[in-house]
Write a protein that holds these residues in place. Structure first.
Motif, PDB file in Angstrom:
ATOM      1  N   ASN A  80       9.021  24.977 -41.078  1.00 58.14           N
ATOM      2  CA  ASN A  80       8.115  25.840 -40.952  1.00 58.14           C
ATOM      3  C   ASN A  80       6.954  26.059 -41.972  1.00 58.14           C
ATOM      4  O   ASN A  80       5.759  25.744 -42.453  1.00 58.14           O
ATOM      5  N   LYS A  82       5.048  23.414 -44.844  1.00 56.58           N
ATOM      6  CA  LYS A  82       3.867  22.598 -44.973  1.00 56.58           C
ATOM      7  C   LYS A  82       3.834  22.138 -45.834  1.00 56.58           C
ATOM      8  O   LYS A  82       5.035  21.704 -47.122  1.00 56.58           O
ATOM      9  N   ASN A 500      15.923  22.124 -38.244  1.00 55.65           N
ATOM     10  CA  ASN A 500      14.601  21.191 -38.337  1.00 55.65           C
ATOM     11  C   ASN A 500      14.370  20.529 -37.586  1.00 55.65           C
ATOM     12  O   ASN A 500      13.388  20.535 -36.836  1.00 55.65           O
ATOM     13  N   GLU A 503      13.750  23.236 -33.810  1.00 52.71           N
ATOM     14  CA  GLU A 503      12.401  23.493 -34.070  1.00 52.71           C
ATOM     15  C   GLU A 503      11.553  22.535 -33.452  1.00 52.71           C
ATOM     16  O   GLU A 503      10.756  23.105 -32.627  1.00 52.71           O
TER      17      GLU A 503
END
Length: 504
Positions: A80, A82, A500, A503
């Motif tokens: 998650n 950024k 990763n 997701e």
């Protein structure tokens, strides 16, 4: 106390020691060193030149396959996370570190040379072929070398939580400490020689620009003052870190570059420039495979390739570890696909437009003159001669001098930061003492070589340092194949458990 520090920071000590010994050898045996380097570099280009071509094409192909595969979805960081930097800041920093003052150095000289000396026979107009071949030497392949290191180091750094070192990319497969330390030391030494060459060439061009603008004869003292100025500001920028110093200077570079680019674009034949840009880019894309592999009619011959493409490929490869690590450091929060496509495409398009603007405008000037007497033949003064034919020539020249200084600062400060990460046990935010040590050492080594170049007028020391990069890049040409193999192995091995990837 000193011995304790040396033992604790062995990679720093060994690297500094090797560079110091090399500098002494060059100082006391200048001509012998020069001829040895020249002979060795020609041997590398003659015997491994075509291997460099194939390697460059292989890097482009490999990175595109990874980017568009399911592995392209893997995020460099937590699922998650950024992006740590905005797209604008990211592009500004990677471009300033990766190309820098080179685009000013060659903006006019290289396209004109290619127009006057076409690399191979073609049905295309010389102007289109000149831009196409310039794009080839500054385009996707150059950034593929950077991108390969960036994605492998970025994966090791942000996904596997390794230290910031090239050796971290192979430590799971190769446990031998001396081998891992050797990889890091070779990377450091290559980076330092690259920096010395860049600062030497850059300050020479700045000096040439000052002489041109003020109709003066600034010499050695001015060059040394410029070195001190650039190194001092770079040290301050590296001291401030990525978020303050390096990011600010990089953004400033791109803004000033865009101002100059747009001014020349709108005061030249805009329609012809756009047509040249689109046409040359189109031919670059459709001819990319035969040009990259020098196939058939697209082979310029060994002499041309040795003087240009082989040298460029070796140079990009020599700079790839430091640039790739810096790009990896600033790419946290982006996916592998975003990193690779961003690195391959965005700076390449910007570079193509830059050369289209300056190249096409220079072609038009030559056509207006009717004859060409090598006015743009000098790589150090060509852009300043070019600006004399435009409004506000003095302002353009002074702005370009400022930009050259600023680009050199961002190349040096990002390199100092990466070198400090290497020698401070792979820390993401290295000790500030390391940043100062590297800034001072790079400055002293550059001054020593510039002084040596003036003492020995018959030996071009800076050129010798550039040639040395071709020799030192050879181990990397083999090493990146091993690195990439281990990288793919890691991706396949960890895929089932990779959060990763899941997701997405």
């Amino acid at each position: 106390m000193i011995f304790k520090y040396i033992k604790k920071h062995s990679i720093l000590s060994i690297s500094v020691g090797i560079i110091f010994i090399c500098t002494l050898m060059v100082f006391f045996a200048t001509e012998a060193s020069y001829h040895a380097i020249e002979t060795a570099s020609l041997w590398v280009r003659n015997y491994f030149g075509y291997f460099y071509l194939y390697l460059g094409f292989g890097c482009v192909l490999a990175l595109l396959l990874v980017a568009f595969s399911k592995y392209g979805k893997i995020k460099l960081g937590k699922p998650n996370a950024k992006p740590e930097y905005s797209l604008w800041s990211w592009i500004a920093m990677l471009y300033s570190a990766g190309m820098g003052s080179g685009i000013l150095l060659r903006a006019v000289q290289e396209p004109v040379f290619m127009q006057q000396n076409p690399p191979f026979k073609s049905n295309l107009p010389n102007e289109t072929l000149a831009l196409e071949f310039t794009f080839y030497q500054w385009g996707i392949t150059a950034w593929a070398f950077y991108g390969l290191f960036a994605v492998i180091v970025g994966y090791a750094l942000h996904v596997k939580k390794k230290k910031v070192r090239i050796s971290a990319t192979i430590e799971d497969q190769i446990k031998n400490k001396p081998i891992k330390s050797s990889v890091d030391i070779i990377t450091i030494i290559t980076t330092i020689f690259g920096l010395i060459a860049a600062i030497g060439l850059g300050t020479t061009q700045i000096n040439g620009g000052l002489n041109h603008v003020f109709n003066a004869d600034f010499g050695l003292t001015t060059t040394i003052i410029l070195c001190v100025l650039i190194s001092t500001i770079a040290c301050y920028s590296a001291w401030q870190g990525v978020n303050k110093g390096i990011k600010i200077f990089s953004k400033l570079n791109i803004i000033v570059t865009l101002v100059i680019l747009l001014f020349i674009f709108f005061t030249s034949n805009t329609k012809e420039i756009l047509v040249s840009f689109v046409t040359a880019t189109y031919h670059y894309i459709i001819d990319f495979i035969p040009i990259s592999l020098a196939l058939g009619d697209y082979n310029p011959g060994l002499e041309f390739l040795t003087g240009w493409t082989f040298y460029y490929w070796a140079f990009w490869l020599a700079w790839a570890p430091f640039t790739g690590i810096f790009i990896a450091r600033i790419s946290k929060g982006r996916t592998i696909r975003q990193l690779l496509l961003g690195v391959l495409i965005i700076p390449s398009i910007g570079t193509f437009f830059w050369f289209s603007v300056f190249g096409t405008s220079a072609f038009n000037l030559i056509e207006t003159w009717g004859t060409y007497n090598n006015e743009f033949g000098n790589v150090f003064s060509s852009i300043f001669v070019f600006f004399e034919h435009y409004p506000f020539a003095t302002v353009l020249n002074i702005t370009s001098i400022f930009l050259l200084i600023s680009f050199l600062i961002t190349s040096v400060d990002s390199a100092v930061f990466v070198l400090s990460m290497f020698t401070d046990k792979g820390s993401k935010n290295p000790n500030k003492a390391h940043r100062v040590i590297w800034s001072i050492f790079i400055l002293l080594a550059t001054i020593a070589l510039i002084l040596l170049g003036n003492i020995k007028a018959n030996v071009n020391v800076l050129e010798a340092v550039q040639r040395l990069l071709i020799i030192t890049s050879l181990p990397f040409s083999f090493f990146i194949i091993i690195m990439f193999g281990f990288f793919i192995q890691d991706l396949r091995k960890e895929r089932p458990n990779n959060a990763n990837l899941k997701e997405h």
